[in-house]
Scaffold this active site. Sequence first.
Site, PDB file in Angstrom:
ATOM      1  N   ASP A 120      61.888 -63.973-103.703  1.00  0.00           N
ATOM      2  CA  ASP A 120      60.856 -64.637-102.907  1.00  0.00           C
ATOM      3  C   ASP A 120      61.496 -65.603-101.895  1.00  0.00           C
ATOM      4  O   ASP A 120      62.662 -65.979-102.046  1.00  0.00           O
ATOM      5  CB  ASP A 120      59.957 -65.409-103.889  1.00  0.00           C
ATOM      6  CG  ASP A 120      58.766 -66.053-103.229  1.00  0.00           C
ATOM      7  OD1 ASP A 120      58.285 -65.548-102.204  1.00  0.00           O
ATOM      8  OD2 ASP A 120      58.303 -67.087-103.769  1.00  0.00           O
ATOM      9  N   ASP A 158      58.221 -68.166-107.491  1.00  0.00           N
ATOM     10  CA  ASP A 158      57.610 -69.382-108.050  1.00  0.00           C
ATOM     11  C   ASP A 158      56.149 -69.142-108.414  1.00  0.00           C
ATOM     12  O   ASP A 158      55.511 -70.031-108.975  1.00  0.00           O
ATOM     13  CB  ASP A 158      57.700 -70.545-107.052  1.00  0.00           C
ATOM     14  CG  ASP A 158      56.821 -70.326-105.843  1.00  0.00           C
ATOM     15  OD1 ASP A 158      56.952 -69.251-105.194  1.00  0.00           O
ATOM     16  OD2 ASP A 158      55.977 -71.184-105.540  1.00  0.00           O
ATOM     17  N   ASP A 165      59.414 -68.600 -99.887  1.00  0.00           N
ATOM     18  CA  ASP A 165      58.834 -69.948 -99.914  1.00  0.00           C
ATOM     19  C   ASP A 165      58.928 -70.574-101.301  1.00  0.00           C
ATOM     20  O   ASP A 165      58.534 -69.959-102.299  1.00  0.00           O
ATOM     21  CB  ASP A 165      57.362 -69.901 -99.488  1.00  0.00           C
ATOM     22  CG  ASP A 165      57.217 -69.375 -98.069  1.00  0.00           C
ATOM     23  OD1 ASP A 165      58.195 -69.435 -97.313  1.00  0.00           O
ATOM     24  OD2 ASP A 165      56.120 -68.886 -97.733  1.00  0.00           O
TER      25      ASP A 165
END
Lengths: 174, 174
Positions: B7, B132, B9
């Site tokens: 990922d 996240d 961000d």
Amino acid sequence: MERIILDMDNVIAEINPQYVVYFKQVYGEELKLEELVEHQKNGTFPDYSMLHRLLELPKFFRTLPVMKDAKEVVKELNEKYELFIVSAAMEYPLALNEKLDWLEEHFPFIQTKQIAFTGSKKFVCGDIMIDDKVSNLDHFNGRKILFTHPNNLKYTSPQYTRANNWHEIAKILL
Amino acid sequence: MERIILDMDNVIAEINPQYVVYFKQVYGEELKLEELVEHQKNGTFPDYSMLHRLLELPKFFRTLPVMKDAKEVVKELNEKYELFIVSAAMEYPLALNEKLDWLEEHFPFIQTKQIAFTGSKKFVCGDIMIDDKVSNLDHFNGRKILFTHPNNLKYTSPQYTRANNWHEIAKILL
């Protein structure tokens, strides 16, 4: 619900007629569609980089014609399947937003959640992939539908179900 | 070679300090980082749409700070694994090109073939996902590494391996 991974270029969007238009604009010379198709069938186009350069021009992807019958059939598929549009777009940075806008105009029933722009399709999984590129289908773990393009006529493996047009996709999947 | 789906961000790019900078610029008020983090931990930020609006502003994604130690560890992972960066970016159209440029600047060893911007990560498969967002990990069929963010501290399922920083990712994967 089975998941379909659907390609854009040469499948729901037509590239060849746009090559013809931009070729004339950029090089000032006529490129006949039938000639281009004949070259693609035989792998004999003299300088493919002349075509690839056209892909970098503003509005090339934004103004592509929609493939015949694609709108209607994709709309029905979208109701019956979990549909994702996955397009290789990283090499042409302008294409990213142009493709997003193009989809919004012509396929407004497709949500942004269902769209992906990737550099490769190796990590994509689903039940059915519809693509004109054998190299994308080869990495795929599900059913492979090869959408006919002059470039792929030479592939006749039983691994792929060939569809010559959207009417044939409808027959296979609806 | 095992495939990692990584990922962007809150994992290789830091969002919170950028919220603080843009909040001040746009609303003229100070948002303290520690306060924001405390709110995220407790789910008590008064109006999250005030933050989401910042994501639409030019350069927000282009100028994000790189997460501490991410460059070095990702470079090593890239040699040992088949690495793909998969980022949910469709909701913020400006983000597409800004993220591409950001990656080129900070992670020049990542090829465009290894990058994907998607609306959802449901159709992504691989061996290891680092993210996240629990909602992304939950759809994934491989090993799930939850990169710590104040928003996800409440998730303690044994389904996820938690990594608090890139040093811990290195320990797990290198």
